[in-house]
Design a protein around this motif. Structure first.
Motif, mmCIF file in Angstrom:
data_model
loop_
_atom_site.group_PDB
_atom_site.id
_atom_site.type_symbol
_atom_site.label_atom_id
_atom_site.label_comp_id
_atom_site.label_asym_id
_atom_site.label_seq_id
_atom_site.Cartn_x
_atom_site.Cartn_y
_atom_site.Cartn_z
ATOM 1 N N LYS A 30 96.547 13.553 14.748
ATOM 2 C CA LYS A 30 95.571 12.656 14.124
ATOM 3 C C LYS A 30 95.736 11.227 14.637
ATOM 4 O O LYS A 30 94.760 10.548 14.960
ATOM 5 N N LYS A 31 96.999 10.770 14.744
ATOM 6 C CA LYS A 31 97.261 9.424 15.260
ATOM 7 C C LYS A 31 96.817 9.283 16.711
ATOM 8 O O LYS A 31 96.226 8.277 17.092
ATOM 9 N N ILE A 32 97.099 10.310 17.517
ATOM 10 C CA ILE A 32 96.687 10.281 18.931
ATOM 11 C C ILE A 32 95.173 10.182 19.015
ATOM 12 O O ILE A 32 94.639 9.346 19.752
ATOM 13 N N VAL B 12 103.428 8.056 20.453
ATOM 14 C CA VAL B 12 103.334 8.788 19.193
ATOM 15 C C VAL B 12 104.341 9.933 19.110
ATOM 16 O O VAL B 12 104.968 10.138 18.078
ATOM 17 N N GLN C 233 92.968 9.109 16.800
ATOM 18 C CA GLN C 233 92.478 7.815 16.318
ATOM 19 C C GLN C 233 92.690 6.723 17.352
ATOM 20 O O GLN C 233 91.787 5.935 17.640
ATOM 21 N N LYS C 234 93.886 6.657 17.930
ATOM 22 C CA LYS C 234 94.194 5.597 18.891
ATOM 23 C C LYS C 234 93.405 5.752 20.180
ATOM 24 O O LYS C 234 92.945 4.764 20.749
ATOM 25 N N HIS D 199 99.959 15.351 11.940
ATOM 26 C CA HIS D 199 99.933 13.896 11.751
ATOM 27 C C HIS D 199 99.923 13.179 13.101
ATOM 28 O O HIS D 199 99.172 12.221 13.294
ATOM 29 N N GLN D 200 100.761 13.639 14.038
ATOM 30 C CA GLN D 200 100.796 13.036 15.368
ATOM 31 C C GLN D 200 99.458 13.236 16.081
ATOM 32 O O GLN D 200 98.950 12.317 16.728
#
Length: 69
Positions: free
Chosen positions: A9-11, A33, A13-14, A6-7
């Motif tokens: 994926k967030k990294i 994150v 995307q950002k 999840h982290q």
């Protein structure tokens, strides 16, 4: 340093959203994150590389203590 899927994926995307190629911005995103305060430029580069091209960089990341869960 452990990074969950999840982290990661967030990294990803950002970093892609806010400007791919700016490693200093990527460092700040990784800090935000993951909650890790000490993220070096080399570590950030390796994390981004391993997220974008896991087949090529995930073993290298693991050797440097970066684990993807």
């Amino acid at each position: 340093m452990k990074i969950t899927k999840h982290q990661a994926k967030k990294i990803k995307q950002k970093v892609l959203l806010k400007g791919n190629g700016d490693i200093h911005l990527a460092k700040e995103i990784i800090k935000e994150v993951t909650g890790h305060e000490k993220v070096t430029t080399d570590t950030a580069t390796l994390i981004i590389s391993a997220i974008q091209q896991p087949e090529k960089y995930s073993n290298t990341a693991e050797r440097y203590g970066i684990e993807f869960e």
